[in-house]
Design a protein around this motif. Structure first.
Motif, PDB file in Angstrom:
ATOM      1  N   HIS A  56       0.841  -1.207   0.000  1.00 57.77           N
ATOM      2  CA  HIS A  56       0.000   0.000   0.000  1.00 57.77           C
ATOM      3  C   HIS A  56       0.873   1.253   0.000  1.00 57.77           C
ATOM      4  O   HIS A  56       2.027   1.223   0.390  1.00 57.77           O
ATOM      5  CB  HIS A  56      -0.955   0.003   1.205  1.00 57.77           C
ATOM      6  CG  HIS A  56      -0.306   0.350   2.507  1.00 57.77           C
ATOM      7  ND1 HIS A  56       0.490  -0.527   3.209  1.00 57.77           N
ATOM      8  CD2 HIS A  56      -0.335   1.496   3.224  1.00 57.77           C
ATOM      9  CE1 HIS A  56       0.905   0.062   4.317  1.00 57.77           C
ATOM     10  NE2 HIS A  56       0.436   1.288   4.356  1.00 57.77           N
ATOM     11  N   SER A  58       0.225   5.120   1.155  1.00 59.74           N
ATOM     12  CA  SER A  58      -0.667   6.095   1.789  1.00 59.74           C
ATOM     13  C   SER A  58      -0.369   7.529   1.389  1.00 59.74           C
ATOM     14  O   SER A  58      -1.116   8.438   1.749  1.00 59.74           O
ATOM     15  CB  SER A  58      -0.600   5.959   3.318  1.00 59.74           C
ATOM     16  OG  SER A  58      -1.126   4.710   3.720  1.00 59.74           O
ATOM     17  N   TYR A  61      -3.248   9.379  -0.126  1.00 58.87           N
ATOM     18  CA  TYR A  61      -4.272   9.903   0.773  1.00 58.87           C
ATOM     19  C   TYR A  61      -4.078  11.402   0.997  1.00 58.87           C
ATOM     20  O   TYR A  61      -5.035  12.172   1.071  1.00 58.87           O
ATOM     21  CB  TYR A  61      -4.221   9.146   2.100  1.00 58.87           C
ATOM     22  CG  TYR A  61      -5.192   9.650   3.135  1.00 58.87           C
ATOM     23  CD1 TYR A  61      -6.525   9.266   3.105  1.00 58.87           C
ATOM     24  CD2 TYR A  61      -4.775  10.520   4.137  1.00 58.87           C
ATOM     25  CE1 TYR A  61      -7.427   9.730   4.056  1.00 58.87           C
ATOM     26  CE2 TYR A  61      -5.658  10.998   5.085  1.00 58.87           C
ATOM     27  CZ  TYR A  61      -6.987  10.596   5.045  1.00 58.87           C
ATOM     28  OH  TYR A  61      -7.872  11.061   5.980  1.00 58.87           O
ATOM     29  N   HIS A  66      -7.794   8.043  -1.856  1.00 55.18           N
ATOM     30  CA  HIS A  66      -7.655   7.016  -0.827  1.00 55.18           C
ATOM     31  C   HIS A  66      -6.279   6.363  -0.963  1.00 55.18           C
ATOM     32  O   HIS A  66      -5.574   6.578  -1.947  1.00 55.18           O
ATOM     33  CB  HIS A  66      -8.745   5.960  -0.961  1.00 55.18           C
ATOM     34  CG  HIS A  66     -10.116   6.494  -0.700  1.00 55.18           C
ATOM     35  ND1 HIS A  66     -10.423   7.267   0.393  1.00 55.18           N
ATOM     36  CD2 HIS A  66     -11.267   6.372  -1.401  1.00 55.18           C
ATOM     37  CE1 HIS A  66     -11.701   7.595   0.365  1.00 55.18           C
ATOM     38  NE2 HIS A  66     -12.236   7.064  -0.732  1.00 55.18           N
ATOM     39  N   THR A  67      -5.907   5.553   0.001  1.00 57.43           N
ATOM     40  CA  THR A  67      -4.647   4.817  -0.051  1.00 57.43           C
ATOM     41  C   THR A  67      -4.654   3.888  -1.261  1.00 57.43           C
ATOM     42  O   THR A  67      -5.628   3.182  -1.507  1.00 57.43           O
ATOM     43  CB  THR A  67      -4.451   4.008   1.245  1.00 57.43           C
ATOM     44  OG1 THR A  67      -4.358   4.943   2.336  1.00 57.43           O
ATOM     45  CG2 THR A  67      -3.207   3.156   1.204  1.00 57.43           C
ATOM     46  N   ARG A  68      -3.565   3.922  -1.993  1.00 57.66           N
ATOM     47  CA  ARG A  68      -3.415   3.074  -3.179  1.00 57.66           C
ATOM     48  C   ARG A  68      -2.857   1.726  -2.742  1.00 57.66           C
ATOM     49  O   ARG A  68      -1.943   1.663  -1.925  1.00 57.66           O
ATOM     50  CB  ARG A  68      -2.482   3.765  -4.165  1.00 57.66           C
ATOM     51  CG  ARG A  68      -2.340   3.076  -5.481  1.00 57.66           C
ATOM     52  CD  ARG A  68      -1.682   3.943  -6.517  1.00 57.66           C
ATOM     53  NE  ARG A  68      -0.453   4.556  -6.033  1.00 57.66           N
ATOM     54  CZ  ARG A  68       0.300   5.354  -6.758  1.00 57.66           C
ATOM     55  NH1 ARG A  68      -0.041   5.653  -7.988  1.00 57.66           N
ATOM     56  NH2 ARG A  68       1.403   5.872  -6.265  1.00 57.66           N
TER      57      ARG A  68
END
Length: 173
Positions: A56, A58, A61, A66-68
């Motif tokens: 992930h 962040s 964000y 949103h977090t990828r």
């Protein structure tokens, strides 16, 4: 399967980490704990110390998204050197060596040796192997039984080894 911190392996496997046979992982602290089920590690893989495997990102964000999140797939016969960072949405092919400190930001093709930040192909796996095997033939070999047991070599022999390997590598045999 051999993990240096066996108590943590069960945590990740219960959460979906897929691990092949004959895997050596010298530190599990760097495996993404949020999405371990997005990580697949093939057979005959060595993951050295302080390696980060991320699924992930962040940072997205903070720019309003949103977090990828993305998968990480590590093929068979792979060595990942110390302090490497494997970013999300990356596949590492078969027969690959990732040099120490590399930052893997994109897919790594099979049969390659990569290094750098960002990681890039520096040679083929076969060329690297040929070079090392040729060098090994004319190099000093230290008996591997002495690893972590250097008392089996006298101080005089240690000095002798240092002289023999001055400005070149030796190998453990």
């Amino acid at each position: 399967m051999f993990f240096k911190k066996k108590k943590n392996l069960e945590y990740y496997v219960k959460r979906g980490l897929r691990v092949g046979n004959n895997v050596e992982c010298y530190s599990l602290d760097g495996i993404d704990a949020l999405f371990p089920w997005l990580i697949t590690i093939g057979n005959n893989v060595t993951i050295s110390t302080n390696v980060q495997i991320l699924t992930h990102d962040s940072s997205t964000y903070f720019v309003g998204a949103h977090t990828r999140v993305g998968e990480v797939n590590i093929g068979n016969n792979v060595f990942i050197g110390t302090r490497c960072i494997i970013l999300p949405n990356v596949s590492i092919g078969d027969n690959v060596i990732v040099g120490a400190g590399a930052v893997v930001t994109k897919n790594i093709p099979s049969n390659s040796v990569v290094a750098g930040n960002p990681a890039h192909v520096i040679t083929s796996y076969d060329h690297f192997k040929e070079k090392i095997m040729t060098d090994r033939k004319s190099s000093y070999i230290i008996d591997k039984k002495c690893i972590n047991n250097w008392e089996c070599i006298s101080d005089e022999e240690k000095l002798n080894i240092r002289e023999k390997i001055k400005n070149r590598y030796c190998y453990l045999g």
